[in-house]
Write a protein that holds these residues in place. Structure first.
Motif, PDB file in Angstrom:
ATOM      1  N   PHE A  23      -5.037   1.182   7.268  1.00 35.30           N
ATOM      2  CA  PHE A  23      -5.435   2.474   6.697  1.00 35.30           C
ATOM      3  C   PHE A  23      -5.111   3.571   7.710  1.00 35.30           C
ATOM      4  O   PHE A  23      -5.440   3.453   8.887  1.00 35.30           O
ATOM      5  CB  PHE A  23      -6.931   2.463   6.394  1.00 35.30           C
ATOM      6  CG  PHE A  23      -7.468   3.802   5.974  1.00 35.30           C
ATOM      7  CD1 PHE A  23      -7.238   4.274   4.696  1.00 35.30           C
ATOM      8  CD2 PHE A  23      -8.203   4.586   6.847  1.00 35.30           C
ATOM      9  CE1 PHE A  23      -7.736   5.516   4.294  1.00 35.30           C
ATOM     10  CE2 PHE A  23      -8.703   5.818   6.465  1.00 35.30           C
ATOM     11  CZ  PHE A  23      -8.463   6.283   5.178  1.00 35.30           C
ATOM     12  N   ILE A  24      -4.452   4.659   7.246  1.00 34.49           N
ATOM     13  CA  ILE A  24      -4.118   5.741   8.173  1.00 34.49           C
ATOM     14  C   ILE A  24      -4.763   7.076   7.798  1.00 34.49           C
ATOM     15  O   ILE A  24      -4.803   7.985   8.607  1.00 34.49           O
ATOM     16  CB  ILE A  24      -2.593   5.917   8.353  1.00 34.49           C
ATOM     17  CG1 ILE A  24      -1.884   6.124   7.026  1.00 34.49           C
ATOM     18  CG2 ILE A  24      -2.017   4.748   9.110  1.00 34.49           C
ATOM     19  CD1 ILE A  24      -0.404   6.422   7.146  1.00 34.49           C
ATOM     20  N   GLY A  25      -5.253   7.206   6.579  1.00 41.49           N
ATOM     21  CA  GLY A  25      -5.909   8.459   6.226  1.00 41.49           C
ATOM     22  C   GLY A  25      -5.973   8.682   4.729  1.00 41.49           C
ATOM     23  O   GLY A  25      -5.699   7.789   3.937  1.00 41.49           O
ATOM     24  N   ASP A  30      -1.175  15.781  -6.235  1.00 44.13           N
ATOM     25  CA  ASP A  30      -0.879  17.033  -6.928  1.00 44.13           C
ATOM     26  C   ASP A  30      -2.046  17.550  -7.759  1.00 44.13           C
ATOM     27  O   ASP A  30      -2.116  18.742  -8.066  1.00 44.13           O
ATOM     28  CB  ASP A  30       0.352  16.872  -7.828  1.00 44.13           C
ATOM     29  CG  ASP A  30       1.615  16.632  -7.017  1.00 44.13           C
ATOM     30  OD1 ASP A  30       1.625  17.000  -5.818  1.00 44.13           O
ATOM     31  OD2 ASP A  30       2.582  16.083  -7.569  1.00 44.13           O
ATOM     32  N   GLU A  31      -2.962  16.658  -8.130  1.00 42.30           N
ATOM     33  CA  GLU A  31      -4.114  17.057  -8.937  1.00 42.30           C
ATOM     34  C   GLU A  31      -5.346  17.340  -8.083  1.00 42.30           C
ATOM     35  O   GLU A  31      -6.438  17.554  -8.603  1.00 42.30           O
ATOM     36  CB  GLU A  31      -4.402  15.982  -9.979  1.00 42.30           C
ATOM     37  CG  GLU A  31      -3.251  15.812 -10.959  1.00 42.30           C
ATOM     38  CD  GLU A  31      -3.443  14.631 -11.887  1.00 42.30           C
ATOM     39  OE1 GLU A  31      -4.495  13.953 -11.819  1.00 42.30           O
ATOM     40  OE2 GLU A  31      -2.525  14.387 -12.686  1.00 42.30           O
ATOM     41  N   GLY A  32      -5.198  17.270  -6.755  1.00 38.66           N
ATOM     42  CA  GLY A  32      -6.303  17.566  -5.858  1.00 38.66           C
ATOM     43  C   GLY A  32      -7.224  16.389  -5.584  1.00 38.66           C
ATOM     44  O   GLY A  32      -8.258  16.549  -4.952  1.00 38.66           O
ATOM     45  N   VAL A  33      -6.848  15.214  -6.051  1.00 40.91           N
ATOM     46  CA  VAL A  33      -7.657  14.009  -5.838  1.00 40.91           C
ATOM     47  C   VAL A  33      -7.208  13.347  -4.528  1.00 40.91           C
ATOM     48  O   VAL A  33      -6.004  13.170  -4.297  1.00 40.91           O
ATOM     49  CB  VAL A  33      -7.499  13.034  -7.018  1.00 40.91           C
ATOM     50  CG1 VAL A  33      -8.283  11.754  -6.768  1.00 40.91           C
ATOM     51  CG2 VAL A  33      -7.930  13.698  -8.315  1.00 40.91           C
ATOM     52  N   PHE A  34      -8.173  12.984  -3.700  1.00 41.54           N
ATOM     53  CA  PHE A  34      -7.827  12.319  -2.449  1.00 41.54           C
ATOM     54  C   PHE A  34      -7.430  10.867  -2.718  1.00 41.54           C
ATOM     55  O   PHE A  34      -8.120  10.138  -3.433  1.00 41.54           O
ATOM     56  CB  PHE A  34      -8.999  12.371  -1.462  1.00 41.54           C
ATOM     57  CG  PHE A  34      -9.119  13.701  -0.778  1.00 41.54           C
ATOM     58  CD1 PHE A  34      -8.366  13.979   0.354  1.00 41.54           C
ATOM     59  CD2 PHE A  34      -9.970  14.671  -1.280  1.00 41.54           C
ATOM     60  CE1 PHE A  34      -8.467  15.212   0.978  1.00 41.54           C
ATOM     61  CE2 PHE A  34     -10.081  15.900  -0.659  1.00 41.54           C
ATOM     62  CZ  PHE A  34      -9.326  16.176   0.469  1.00 41.54           C
ATOM     63  N   GLN A  35      -6.314  10.461  -2.129  1.00 30.67           N
ATOM     64  CA  GLN A  35      -5.796   9.099  -2.239  1.00 30.67           C
ATOM     65  C   GLN A  35      -5.706   8.497  -0.838  1.00 30.67           C
ATOM     66  O   GLN A  35      -5.368   9.183   0.123  1.00 30.67           O
ATOM     67  CB  GLN A  35      -4.402   9.106  -2.881  1.00 30.67           C
ATOM     68  CG  GLN A  35      -4.341   9.731  -4.253  1.00 30.67           C
ATOM     69  CD  GLN A  35      -5.074   8.902  -5.294  1.00 30.67           C
ATOM     70  OE1 GLN A  35      -5.152   7.684  -5.204  1.00 30.67           O
ATOM     71  NE2 GLN A  35      -5.614   9.573  -6.297  1.00 30.67           N
ATOM     72  N   SER A  83     -13.818   6.585   6.602  1.00 23.10           N
ATOM     73  CA  SER A  83     -12.502   5.938   6.538  1.00 23.10           C
ATOM     74  C   SER A  83     -12.537   4.829   5.498  1.00 23.10           C
ATOM     75  O   SER A  83     -13.541   4.614   4.833  1.00 23.10           O
ATOM     76  CB  SER A  83     -12.096   5.385   7.906  1.00 23.10           C
ATOM     77  OG  SER A  83     -12.708   4.149   8.162  1.00 23.10           O
ATOM     78  N   SER A  84     -11.455   4.133   5.378  1.00 21.06           N
ATOM     79  CA  SER A  84     -11.356   2.985   4.477  1.00 21.06           C
ATOM     80  C   SER A  84     -10.905   1.780   5.289  1.00 21.06           C
ATOM     81  O   SER A  84     -10.324   1.936   6.366  1.00 21.06           O
ATOM     82  CB  SER A  84     -10.340   3.270   3.362  1.00 21.06           C
ATOM     83  OG  SER A  84     -10.840   4.254   2.485  1.00 21.06           O
TER      84      SER A  84
END
Length: 119
Positions: A23-25, A30-35, A83-84
């Protein structure tokens, strides 16, 4: 005191090859959702073992899920606040790291619990 005992043990016990996807971040799409974002997979060697039902119960894990334990000399990260977890791929399945015994800074190895991903 004893150095990396895991490396010594892995000279005589069978090991497995797994893929680590670190996991790096997080990035907004484009829709403003964090991935979640991950680094490309890297190959590690270690001992990837099943976790028995009694241990799953004793650890307070969900008994309906499949758990494995990875012993490795690589610094694999579990879930932490903000974090994940890293992901382990083995035999066509993905596992998220859910907990660890961190001997990395002292002796150069880790033991991490992994749960099979359902996604």
């Amino acid at each position: 005191m004893f150095g990396n005992l895991l490396n010594t043990a892995m000279k005589v016990i069978p090991t497995q090859t797994v893929e680590l996807i670190r996991f790096i971040g997080r990035e907004q799409d484009d829709e403003g959702v964090f991935q979640r974002t991950y680094a490309p997979p890297v190959t590690l060697r270690g001992s990837f073992q099943a976790v028995d039902a009694q241990s799953v119960k004793d650890l307070g894990f969900d008994s309906q899920k499949n758990y494995r334990r990875l012993y490795t000399s690589d610094d694999v990260k579990g879930v932490a606040r903000g974090s994940s977890p890293d992901i382990i791929e083995y035999a066509g399945k993905r596992y998220e790291v859910v907990g660890d015994a961190d001997w990395y800074s002292q002796d150069g190895w880790k033991s991490v619990y992994c749960v099979e991903a359902t996604e």
